[in-house]
Enzyme design. Structure first.
Site, mmCIF file in Angstrom:
data_model
loop_
_atom_site.group_PDB
_atom_site.id
_atom_site.type_symbol
_atom_site.label_atom_id
_atom_site.label_comp_id
_atom_site.label_asym_id
_atom_site.label_seq_id
_atom_site.Cartn_x
_atom_site.Cartn_y
_atom_site.Cartn_z
ATOM 1 N N GLY A 176 21.208 -58.937 33.781
ATOM 2 C CA GLY A 176 20.412 -57.809 33.938
ATOM 3 C C GLY A 176 19.593 -57.825 32.512
ATOM 4 O O GLY A 176 18.264 -57.481 32.474
ATOM 5 N N PHE B 106 7.545 -57.200 30.982
ATOM 6 C CA PHE B 106 8.797 -57.761 31.573
ATOM 7 C C PHE B 106 8.461 -58.290 33.107
ATOM 8 O O PHE B 106 9.119 -58.719 33.899
ATOM 9 C CB PHE B 106 9.838 -56.524 31.833
ATOM 10 C CG PHE B 106 10.577 -56.007 30.488
ATOM 11 C CD1 PHE B 106 10.482 -56.955 29.537
ATOM 12 C CD2 PHE B 106 10.691 -54.687 30.287
ATOM 13 C CE1 PHE B 106 10.999 -56.395 28.244
ATOM 14 C CE2 PHE B 106 10.842 -54.090 29.412
ATOM 15 C CZ PHE B 106 11.253 -54.943 28.036
ATOM 16 N N TRP C 269 17.061 -60.616 32.412
ATOM 17 C CA TRP C 269 16.030 -60.322 33.187
ATOM 18 C C TRP C 269 14.746 -59.478 32.625
ATOM 19 O O TRP C 269 13.691 -59.930 32.817
ATOM 20 C CB TRP C 269 16.363 -59.439 34.167
ATOM 21 C CG TRP C 269 15.203 -58.760 35.285
ATOM 22 C CD1 TRP C 269 14.593 -59.381 36.372
ATOM 23 C CD2 TRP C 269 14.654 -57.373 35.215
ATOM 24 N NE1 TRP C 269 13.820 -58.875 36.875
ATOM 25 C CE2 TRP C 269 13.664 -57.563 36.164
ATOM 26 C CE3 TRP C 269 14.638 -56.488 34.159
ATOM 27 C CZ2 TRP C 269 12.598 -56.607 36.337
ATOM 28 C CZ3 TRP C 269 13.787 -55.532 34.410
ATOM 29 C CH2 TRP C 269 12.915 -55.391 35.528
ATOM 30 N N HIS C 270 15.336 -58.847 31.498
ATOM 31 C CA HIS C 270 14.297 -57.865 30.806
ATOM 32 C C HIS C 270 13.346 -58.655 29.823
ATOM 33 O O HIS C 270 12.188 -58.229 29.376
ATOM 34 C CB HIS C 270 14.931 -56.543 29.794
ATOM 35 C CG HIS C 270 15.202 -55.496 30.678
ATOM 36 N ND1 HIS C 270 16.401 -55.571 31.551
ATOM 37 C CD2 HIS C 270 14.639 -54.397 30.993
ATOM 38 C CE1 HIS C 270 16.584 -54.416 31.999
ATOM 39 N NE2 HIS C 270 15.507 -53.640 31.793
ATOM 40 N N GLY C 271 13.705 -59.727 29.287
ATOM 41 C CA GLY C 271 13.184 -60.612 28.619
ATOM 42 C C GLY C 271 13.847 -61.771 27.868
ATOM 43 O O GLY C 271 15.122 -61.922 27.817
#
Length: 482
Positions: free
Chosen positions: A321, A482, A324-326
């Site tokens: 997770g 994102f 996923w943001h960066g």
């Protein structure tokens, strides 16, 4: 085209006017065309990615529907095509250079020269959001939870629906298809509620998030050289900024969509009033946390495979997770810290079971002890959240550690504390002005029950504060990256 711009206001008005005079299927087609125009405003070439994802998952879903459940190998192969296509695109555009850089650094530390191919890859806006959304569709069809749709327009609209295309919420197919397939006539109550959500979203973005952005930037530009007062003010204001920015976007998205008679899920439920990290993730970015739970944590085994495996599943889910943001080790650390905190809290609850928002563990000690426990739980949760935000906001890991090191030099004099409090008090008050009534009433559109004069005064106050605190700095929505 961003929500807090005049071009979007005119775009939304034009789309809405035409929308009111046509039938359901024409409405869906019109919203689909508007969604591609909205997305193409940034770069029309990336519309091809939307088309590709839509086409692949439409075909995969139809083939899954036509394949008997007894043909498990074929069904898994079809699902694999969807996952490989979507995650392949996401991985290339978002993580190619990150993994190449990491591999080169690792080889360099071993004394090996690496000439690995770096590419100038432009990150398509919103790709993480619509990729997760379209994956959810094919997985739900595979699981038998959603019927594969024959109508390509509805599927394409589900992927590209412009109010939530760029930064969510990450919607589920069943929720959206039910609304796309039903006749829609927008009434006065929906318009009023939508307008209020749009107003509060703009208020959070303009009067709160953008207003504090310069002080946040000052603190994170060179944290190694900044004073404790600058750093403390910076992290407190960033905590406010990211909430105002992201929840503001979600409010506008929900308000715009409500004006079309389509309801989007709540993505924020006053997360900064949480008293545990578990409760925080039930209230912060709800669409992502539930997506990670349903499509990653549970398939990994969830809590069904023993205590150690449960903790490993939690940690893996939060690490992914974070990634996923960066494409940055900062986000991996951010997700990892939250994963560890969730494991610790889960272990504590197993040792002493209590609801997250329930009474104090020592109930017999009375109300004072209960309030003290609640305050301590809230303070501990927010301290953890803010420490993690340092890794989320800083440009590099070295900057994150320098920031935390500077925060560790806590002053014993009252002056710096007063200065920090004076800088944070007003934006915090503006956030609580909305969050507390929403929490107490359980309604995001809490003013709808007020008498007209009181509502008018409240609306006027929001508009006045926006006008007074509007910043000249161009601050795009944080989650656009994102």
């Amino acid at each position: 085209m961003v929500f807090n711009s005049w071009i979007f206001a005119w775009f939304f008005l034009a789309v809405w006017i035409v929308y009111q005079g046509i039938g359901r299927r024409a409405q869906n087609l019109w919203l689909l065309l508007a969604s591609y125009a909205f997305y193409g405003w940034w770069d029309w070439r990336f519309c091809s990615l939307l088309l590709f994802s839509t086409g692949v998952d439409y075909i995969v879903a139809r083939l899954l529907a036509a394949t008997s459940p007894s043909h498990r190998a074929r069904r898994r192969a079809l699902l694999g095509v969807s996952l490989l296509s979507n995650l392949g695109i996401l991985g290339f555009f978002k993580y190619w250079n990150f993994f190449i850089d990491s591999a080169a650094s690792t080889l360099g530390s071993l004394g090996l020269e690496a000439n690995l191919p770096l590419l100038e890859v432009i990150l398509p806006v919103g790709i993480s959001f619509y990729t997760f959304q379209t994956i959810a569709y094919t997985v739900d069809v595979f699981r038998g939870r959603v019927e594969a749709r024959r109508d390509l327009i509805d599927v394409a609209l589900y992927v590209a629906y412009f109010p939530q295309l760029v930064a969510g919420p990450i919607e589920r197919a069943q929720h959206m298809f039910h609304q796309f397939e039903s006749p829609r006539r927008v009434d006065a109550e929906q318009l009023a509620g939508g307008a209020f959500l749009i107003l509060t979203g703009l208020f959070k973005k303009i009067a709160v998030a953008d207003a504090v952005a310069p002080l946040v930037q000052q603190a994170f530009t060179s944290p190694g050289d900044a004073s404790w007062t600058t750093l403390a003010t910076g992290i407190l204001l960033f905590t406010i900024q990211i909430y105002g920015d992201f929840s503001g976007y979600t409010d506008i998205a929900r308000g715009v969509s409500r004006c079309f008679g389509i309801e989007l899920m709540r993505n924020f439920e006053q997360p900064y009033l949480s008293r545990s990290v578990t409760e925080f993730w039930r209230r912060w970015h709800v669409s992502l946390s539930t997506w990670l739970r349903d499509y990653l944590y549970i398939p990994l085994g969830g809590n069904r495979c023993g205590r150690l495996r449960t903790y490993l599943n939690l940690l893996a889910t939060m690490l992914l997770g974070g990634l996923w943001h960066g494409a940055s080790w900062n986000f991996v650390v951010w997700g990892g810290l939250h994963g560890v905190a969730l494991c610790v809290h889960k272990a504590f609850r197993e040792w002493r079971p209590l609801p997250d928002d329930g009474p104090a563990p020592a109930r017999g000690l009375g109300v004072v002890a209960g309030l003290a426990w609640a305050a301590a739980s809230w303070l501990l949760t927010m301290t953890l959240v803010m420490i993690c935000w340092v890794f989320f906001r800083a440009a590099h890991l070295a900057d994150s550690f320098a920031f935390l090191w500077g925060l560790g030099s806590i002053p014993l004099r009252a002056g710096p504390w007063v200065q920090v409090a004076s800088s944070v008090a007003f934006p915090l008050t503006l956030v609580l002005l909305l969050d507390v009534p929403q929490r107490l009433t359980g309604r995001h559109v809490f003013v709808r029950g007020w008498v007209w004069p009181l509502r008018g005064v409240f609306y006027a106050f929001l508009v006045l504060v926006m006008c007074l605190y509007q910043s000249d700095v161009d601050a795009p929505f944080i989650y656009f990256q994102f």
